[in-house]
Design a protein around this motif. Structure first.
Motif, PDB file in Angstrom:
ATOM      1  N   GLU A  32      50.284  34.172  44.420  1.00  0.00           N
ATOM      2  CA  GLU A  32      51.325  35.008  43.845  1.00  0.00           C
ATOM      3  C   GLU A  32      51.086  35.135  42.351  1.00  0.00           C
ATOM      4  N   LEU A  33      51.310  36.330  41.806  1.00  0.00           N
ATOM      5  CA  LEU A  33      51.130  36.595  40.384  1.00  0.00           C
ATOM      6  C   LEU A  33      52.403  37.205  39.827  1.00  0.00           C
ATOM      7  N   ILE A  34      52.806  36.755  38.626  1.00  0.00           N
ATOM      8  CA  ILE A  34      53.876  37.426  37.901  1.00  0.00           C
ATOM      9  C   ILE A  34      53.381  37.702  36.488  1.00  0.00           C
ATOM     10  N   VAL A  35      53.925  38.765  35.901  1.00  0.00           N
ATOM     11  CA  VAL A  35      53.629  39.111  34.515  1.00  0.00           C
ATOM     12  C   VAL A  35      54.951  39.053  33.760  1.00  0.00           C
ATOM     13  N   VAL A  36      54.980  38.267  32.691  1.00  0.00           N
ATOM     14  CA  VAL A  36      56.165  38.129  31.850  1.00  0.00           C
ATOM     15  C   VAL A  36      55.883  38.861  30.548  1.00  0.00           C
ATOM     16  N   LEU A  37      56.784  39.768  30.162  1.00  0.00           N
ATOM     17  CA  LEU A  37      56.647  40.500  28.908  1.00  0.00           C
ATOM     18  C   LEU A  37      57.575  39.881  27.880  1.00  0.00           C
ATOM     19  N   LEU A  38      57.051  39.704  26.671  1.00  0.00           N
ATOM     20  CA  LEU A  38      57.807  39.033  25.630  1.00  0.00           C
ATOM     21  C   LEU A  38      57.659  39.791  24.321  1.00  0.00           C
ATOM     22  N   THR A  39      58.747  39.906  23.566  1.00  0.00           N
ATOM     23  CA  THR A  39      58.716  40.432  22.214  1.00  0.00           C
ATOM     24  C   THR A  39      59.067  39.291  21.278  1.00  0.00           C
ATOM     25  N   THR A  53      50.608  27.621  41.598  1.00  0.00           N
ATOM     26  CA  THR A  53      49.601  26.601  41.844  1.00  0.00           C
ATOM     27  C   THR A  53      49.375  26.473  43.349  1.00  0.00           C
ATOM     28  N   LYS A  54      48.288  25.806  43.724  1.00  0.00           N
ATOM     29  CA  LYS A  54      47.949  25.693  45.147  1.00  0.00           C
ATOM     30  C   LYS A  54      49.046  25.023  45.961  1.00  0.00           C
ATOM     31  N   ASP A  55      49.767  24.081  45.349  1.00  0.00           N
ATOM     32  CA  ASP A  55      50.848  23.413  46.081  1.00  0.00           C
ATOM     33  C   ASP A  55      52.129  24.246  46.107  1.00  0.00           C
ATOM     34  N   LYS A  56      52.102  25.421  45.442  1.00  0.00           N
ATOM     35  CA  LYS A  56      53.218  26.383  45.409  1.00  0.00           C
ATOM     36  C   LYS A  56      54.473  25.831  44.733  1.00  0.00           C
ATOM     37  N   LYS A  57      54.318  24.781  43.914  1.00  0.00           N
ATOM     38  CA  LYS A  57      55.479  24.173  43.269  1.00  0.00           C
ATOM     39  C   LYS A  57      55.628  24.591  41.809  1.00  0.00           C
ATOM     40  N   ASN A  58      54.554  25.029  41.184  1.00  0.00           N
ATOM     41  CA  ASN A  58      54.586  25.352  39.762  1.00  0.00           C
ATOM     42  C   ASN A  58      53.861  26.658  39.480  1.00  0.00           C
ATOM     43  N   TRP A  59      54.061  27.168  38.273  1.00  0.00           N
ATOM     44  CA  TRP A  59      53.351  28.347  37.802  1.00  0.00           C
ATOM     45  C   TRP A  59      52.331  27.915  36.767  1.00  0.00           C
ATOM     46  N   GLU A  60      51.162  28.564  36.772  1.00  0.00           N
ATOM     47  CA  GLU A  60      50.091  28.265  35.831  1.00  0.00           C
ATOM     48  C   GLU A  60      49.756  29.529  35.048  1.00  0.00           C
ATOM     49  N   ILE A  61      49.660  29.419  33.715  1.00  0.00           N
ATOM     50  CA  ILE A  61      49.281  30.549  32.863  1.00  0.00           C
ATOM     51  C   ILE A  61      47.767  30.749  32.997  1.00  0.00           C
ATOM     52  N   ILE A  62      47.366  31.971  33.373  1.00  0.00           N
ATOM     53  CA  ILE A  62      45.934  32.239  33.510  1.00  0.00           C
ATOM     54  C   ILE A  62      45.419  33.160  32.406  1.00  0.00           C
ATOM     55  N   SER A  63      46.312  33.907  31.751  1.00  0.00           N
ATOM     56  CA  SER A  63      45.892  34.723  30.606  1.00  0.00           C
ATOM     57  C   SER A  63      47.131  35.195  29.858  1.00  0.00           C
ATOM     58  N   TRP A  64      46.900  35.700  28.636  1.00  0.00           N
ATOM     59  CA  TRP A  64      48.000  36.196  27.813  1.00  0.00           C
ATOM     60  C   TRP A  64      47.449  37.169  26.784  1.00  0.00           C
ATOM     61  N   GLY A  65      48.331  37.960  26.219  1.00  0.00           N
ATOM     62  CA  GLY A  65      47.962  38.927  25.187  1.00  0.00           C
ATOM     63  C   GLY A  65      48.322  40.331  25.598  1.00  0.00           C
ATOM     64  N   TYR A  66      47.685  41.286  24.950  1.00  0.00           N
ATOM     65  CA  TYR A  66      47.941  42.691  25.266  1.00  0.00           C
ATOM     66  C   TYR A  66      47.020  43.150  26.356  1.00  0.00           C
TER      67      TYR A  66
END
Length: 57
Positions: free
Chosen positions: A9-16, A44-57
């Motif tokens: 699962e992937l989510i994108v969070v937008l921040l100002t 994460t593989k255990d589906k318990k946490n979220w891991e940041i894989i990239s950030w920026g524009y």
């Protein structure tokens, strides 16, 4: 990491945000405003946490 191939699962969070005169850790400019800064997170593989894989524009 290809999140599609791993069926994750992937989510994108937008921040100002604004930086001060120090500009953070050098990865952003001092005294600047960043709009729609993206954080890409996958479960994460255990589906318990979220891991940041990239950030920026």
């Amino acid at each position: 990491m290809d999140w599609k191939e791993n069926n994750q699962e992937l989510i994108v969070v937008l921040l100002t945000f604004d930086t001060d005169e120090k500009g953070g850790d050098g990865g952003v400019n001092p005294n600047a405003t960043y709009t729609n800064w993206q954080w890409h997170l996958v479960k994460t593989k255990d589906k318990k946490n979220w891991e940041i894989i990239s950030w920026g524009y």
